[in-house]
Scaffold this motif. Structure first.
Motif, PDB file in Angstrom:
ATOM      1  N   THR A   1      -7.827   5.180  -6.428  1.00  0.00           N
ATOM      2  CA  THR A   1      -8.094   5.955  -5.219  1.00  0.00           C
ATOM      3  C   THR A   1      -7.457   7.330  -5.339  1.00  0.00           C
ATOM      4  OG1 THR A   1      -8.137   3.943  -3.876  1.00  0.00           O
ATOM      5  CG2 THR A   1      -7.835   6.034  -2.713  1.00  0.00           C
ATOM      6  N   THR A   2      -8.255   8.380  -5.156  1.00  0.00           N
ATOM      7  CA  THR A   2      -7.761   9.744  -5.294  1.00  0.00           C
ATOM      8  C   THR A   2      -7.449  10.353  -3.937  1.00  0.00           C
ATOM      9  OG1 THR A   2     -10.012  10.648  -5.230  1.00  0.00           O
ATOM     10  CG2 THR A   2      -9.106  10.096  -7.399  1.00  0.00           C
ATOM     11  N   TYR A   3      -6.603  11.374  -3.968  1.00  0.00           N
ATOM     12  CA  TYR A   3      -6.347  12.119  -2.736  1.00  0.00           C
ATOM     13  C   TYR A   3      -7.602  12.913  -2.381  1.00  0.00           C
ATOM     14  CZ  TYR A   3      -4.330  15.050   0.835  1.00  0.00           C
ATOM     15  OH  TYR A   3      -4.079  15.671   2.043  1.00  0.00           O
ATOM     16  N   GLY A   4      -7.939  12.956  -1.107  1.00  0.00           N
ATOM     17  CA  GLY A   4      -9.131  13.681  -0.692  1.00  0.00           C
ATOM     18  C   GLY A   4      -8.984  14.269   0.690  1.00  0.00           C
ATOM     19  N   ALA A   5      -9.804  15.269   0.977  1.00  0.00           N
ATOM     20  CA  ALA A   5      -9.819  15.919   2.285  1.00  0.00           C
ATOM     21  C   ALA A   5     -11.109  16.715   2.400  1.00  0.00           C
ATOM     22  CB  ALA A   5      -8.602  16.836   2.458  1.00  0.00           C
TER      23      ALA A   5
ATOM     24  N   GLN B   1      -7.889  11.964   5.569  1.00  0.00           N
ATOM     25  CA  GLN B   1      -8.748  12.689   6.501  1.00  0.00           C
ATOM     26  C   GLN B   1      -9.036  11.850   7.740  1.00  0.00           C
ATOM     27  OE1 GLN B   1      -9.920  15.832   5.630  1.00  0.00           O
ATOM     28  NE2 GLN B   1     -11.039  16.222   7.518  1.00  0.00           N
ATOM     29  N   GLN B   2      -9.184  10.541   7.550  1.00  0.00           N
ATOM     30  CA  GLN B   2      -9.625   9.684   8.642  1.00  0.00           C
ATOM     31  C   GLN B   2      -8.491   9.023   9.413  1.00  0.00           C
ATOM     32  OE1 GLN B   2     -12.759   9.539   9.633  1.00  0.00           O
ATOM     33  NE2 GLN B   2     -13.368  10.918   7.967  1.00  0.00           N
TER      34      GLN B   2
ATOM     35  N   LYS C   1      -9.792   7.125  15.041  1.00  0.00           N
ATOM     36  CA  LYS C   1     -11.152   7.662  15.112  1.00  0.00           C
ATOM     37  C   LYS C   1     -11.359   8.523  16.349  1.00  0.00           C
ATOM     38  CE  LYS C   1     -12.225   5.368  11.411  1.00  0.00           C
ATOM     39  NZ  LYS C   1     -12.304   6.086  10.117  1.00  0.00           N
ATOM     40  N   SER C   2     -10.459   8.417  17.321  1.00  0.00           N
ATOM     41  CA  SER C   2     -10.635   9.131  18.588  1.00  0.00           C
ATOM     42  C   SER C   2     -10.160  10.573  18.538  1.00  0.00           C
ATOM     43  CB  SER C   2      -9.877   8.398  19.706  1.00  0.00           C
ATOM     44  OG  SER C   2      -8.459   8.507  19.513  1.00  0.00           O
TER      45      SER C   2
ATOM     46  N   ALA D   1       0.803  -1.219   0.000  1.00  0.00           N
ATOM     47  CA  ALA D   1       0.000   0.000   0.000  1.00  0.00           C
ATOM     48  C   ALA D   1       0.830   1.261   0.000  1.00  0.00           C
ATOM     49  CB  ALA D   1      -0.929   0.008   1.223  1.00  0.00           C
ATOM     50  N   GLY D   2       1.866   1.322   0.820  1.00  0.00           N
ATOM     51  CA  GLY D   2       2.848   2.385   0.670  1.00  0.00           C
ATOM     52  C   GLY D   2       2.595   3.682   1.353  1.00  0.00           C
ATOM     53  N   THR D   3       1.372   4.062   1.676  1.00  0.00           N
ATOM     54  CA  THR D   3       1.130   5.371   2.247  1.00  0.00           C
ATOM     55  C   THR D   3       0.268   5.271   3.476  1.00  0.00           C
ATOM     56  OG1 THR D   3      -0.845   5.713   0.915  1.00  0.00           O
ATOM     57  CG2 THR D   3       1.222   6.518   0.005  1.00  0.00           C
ATOM     58  N   GLY D   4       0.169   6.401   4.157  1.00  0.00           N
ATOM     59  CA  GLY D   4      -0.846   6.590   5.175  1.00  0.00           C
ATOM     60  C   GLY D   4      -0.804   5.614   6.309  1.00  0.00           C
TER      61      GLY D   4
END
Length: 572
Positions: free
Chosen positions: A342-346, A410-411, A429-430, A63-66
């Motif tokens: 999957t695109t970058y989003g915010a 974002q999450q 999530k917290s 996956a590589g990111t995040g």
């Protein structure tokens, strides 16, 4: 439960799975032990499986990111799994498996299979026990090569070594030829050229910052040296066919061309500073290693942006006050994407988006010219006072919604946590997503570790200061004796050397303040520790040290900035 469910499931090649487990006793033991409560012995096995090599190696490959890499940088106290287990080669031949069969295995229930260079791998156990497994599942049933090309930083021998332990078969010759025929080219091959002066933190995706000593030479940062923060390859967008889609409002979907944005809506300009959430992460790494790019003090820059106000576009799409009764967020989707699409989003709060004073722009210009490719050409959102991660580049879609963006960024990223939170206990999530950033300042001149002559008698200290949320910096304090005494620096306007003009309207101080002070050298000392700290108009001040604000993601690093300078004594 997921792991238990997997243990009960059977696959067509279950004998092979059993064979593989026999040569990976650490994994098998860990799988059993994780099904019960953890004792100290169980915790040892957990750490063995989730050591840096097991966790971010394979996870990064897939996956590589995040969050996958976030969970991957598990605390470094775990030791590497016994290399004799990892290096053991299978002597028996593997069966031939078709791509059709591989494609059937895309879930924990059916097994998670992937292919790489003609081999077939069953990584179900890894995914079932991995906190970032949902991201890894994006590769299920398909080839790893596109992910390898996208996240090239993980091209390391030990990753392949680990992956080999999950091998269950060989891809059929026919399917392998089909794969090779559609082999992905390097998705970064069309990225733009960059200025060689930039300090590179990663090449793919490209992330770099300017040298600190030139950062504050100009109030407006030239586009070429403005810090670059990319999460994915830079997309190639044809401005003539570009379309922006605005969704979620009573007026239905509004589709706008670039020309529409330039002609149907008044053009506004806003001078605003953008700062990466990881700016100054390198200082947190000195306390304890964190996950993320090792940014110095220059992941921040200032530019003049031109474009249509987001508020005007939302009104044209049907926004009215009643919308605020159910909608609370405005989501943005970029045109940059990974191999899965999957695109970058915010997203940002709706209140910020529609505020007359929020100055949120759909920008098509930067410093009086078309946006450069690295900065979002042909369109990006600029959200003044807000963390750079929400200023989505290559903007393709806007959605007014009751919910935040579901994007990974974002999450499960760009959130702050207590210094006591580690990768075993973190719950993304917290914590709320970072929006406004805290008060910040740093010294750009002199450089840490530099030397000055005693004969100079004084030292010129320069730097920047900025606060999020439109709060104005009103003071910068500088110390030349490690914080025992303080002097007030002179704040500069856009015209170098002049004091600031009138303050911007309250809550709309979007741009940084540059500052400078010429101070006498302390007598009888061979080293000077210079410190700066800023204060904004809400009297927010920077914390004095890093440890109390350390966090596992290395974000929001804004402690007093310190540089040490040696003093060379005059020769007799």
């Amino acid at each position: 439960m997921l792991l238990l469910r997997h243990c009960r499931s059977l696959t067509p090649f279950s004998p092979l799975n059993i064979q593989r487990r026999l040569v990976t006793p650490v994994v098998a033991s860990c799988a059993v032990r994780l099904c019960s409560s953890r004792s100290e012995d169980q915790r040892f096995y957990y750490q063995q499986l989730h050591s840096p090599y097991w966790r971010y190696g394979l996870a990064g490959l897939l996956a590589g990111t995040g969050a996958v890499l976030a969970y991957g940088l598990h605390h470094h106290k775990a030791e590497r799994v016994d290399t004799s287990v990892l290096s053991e080669e299978k002597t028996s031949s593997f069966p031939t498996i078709s791509q059709e069969e591989v494609t059937k295995h895309r879930s924990l229930e059916d097994g998670v299979w992937v292919t790489f260079k003609g081999g077939v791998y069953d990584i179900t156990e890894f995914v079932a026990m991995h906190p970032g497994g949902d991201k890894i599942l994006l590769a299920a049933g398909g080839a790893l090569e596109p992910f390898w090309a996208l996240y090239a930083v993980h091209n390391q021998d030990h990753v392949l070594e680990i992956l080999s332990e999950y091998k269950v078969g060989e891809l059929s010759v026919e399917d392998l030829r089909k794969q090779q025929a559609v082999k992905s080219s390097d998705p970064y091959s069309t990225d733009p050229e960059r200025h060689p002066v930039l300090h590179i933190n990663s090449l793919k995706p490209f992330n770099a910052e300017p040298p600190p000593e030139i950062l504050t030479d100009s109030y407006i940062t030239p586009s070429a040296i403005f810090f670059k923060r990319n999460h994915l390859p830079v997309p190639q967008v044809d401005p003539a066919s570009f379309q922006l889609h605005v969704e979620g409002l009573p007026g239905g979907v509004l589709t706008l061309s670039l020309q529409d944005l330039k002609t149907r809506f008044p053009k506004h300009t806003v001078t605003a500073t953008l700062q990466c959430a990881g700016n100054r992460r390198s200082e947190m790494n000195k306390v304890k290693l964190v996950k993320g790019l090792n940014w110095g003090i220059a992941a921040i820059s200032n530019a003049t942006w031109g474009g249509a106000k987001l508020r005007d576009v939302l009104l044209a799409a049907g926004y009215n006050p009643d919308v605020a009764q159910w909608a609370h967020h405005v989501q943005f989707e970029g045109l940059d994407k990974d191999v899965t699409g999957t695109t970058y989003g915010a997203s940002i709060p709706l209140k910020k988006a529609v505020s007359e004073d929020g100055d949120v722009l759909l920008a098509y210009e930067m410093n009086g010219e078309d946006l450069p490719a690295d900065h979002g050409f042909p369109l990006r959102v600029v959200v003044p006072g807000t963390v750079g991660a929400r200023n989505v580049k290559w903007l393709g879609k806007i959605i007014v919604s009751a919910e935040e963006s579901s994007s990974h960024w974002q999450q499960n990223d760009y959130k702050g946590f207590s210094p006591g939170t580690d990768w075993d206990t973190v719950d993304f999530k917290s914590a709320p997503a970072i929006q406004e950033l805290p008060i910040q300042s740093a010294i750009t001149t002199p450089a840490d570790g530099s030397t000055i002559d005693r004969s100079q008698e004084t030292v010129t200290v320069k730097g920047y200061a900025w606060s999020g949320g439109g709060r104005e910096v009103v003071r910068v304090d500088v110390s030349l004796d490690g914080g025992k005494s303080w002097q007030v620096a002179q704040l500069q306007s856009s015209e170098k050397g002049l004091p600031p003009g009138p303050s911007p309207p309250t809550g709309q101080a979007w741009a940084w303040k540059l500052w400078e002070i010429e101070a006498p050298l302390p007598p009888e000392t061979q080293e000077v520790e210079i410190i700066c700290k800023a204060v904004d108009n809400s009297y927010n001040m920077q914390p004095d040290s890093v440890p109390p604000i350390w966090n596992l993601r290395g974000v929001l690093s804004n402690a007093w900035h310190r540089v040490k300078v040696k003093i060379r004594e005059d020769e007799e």
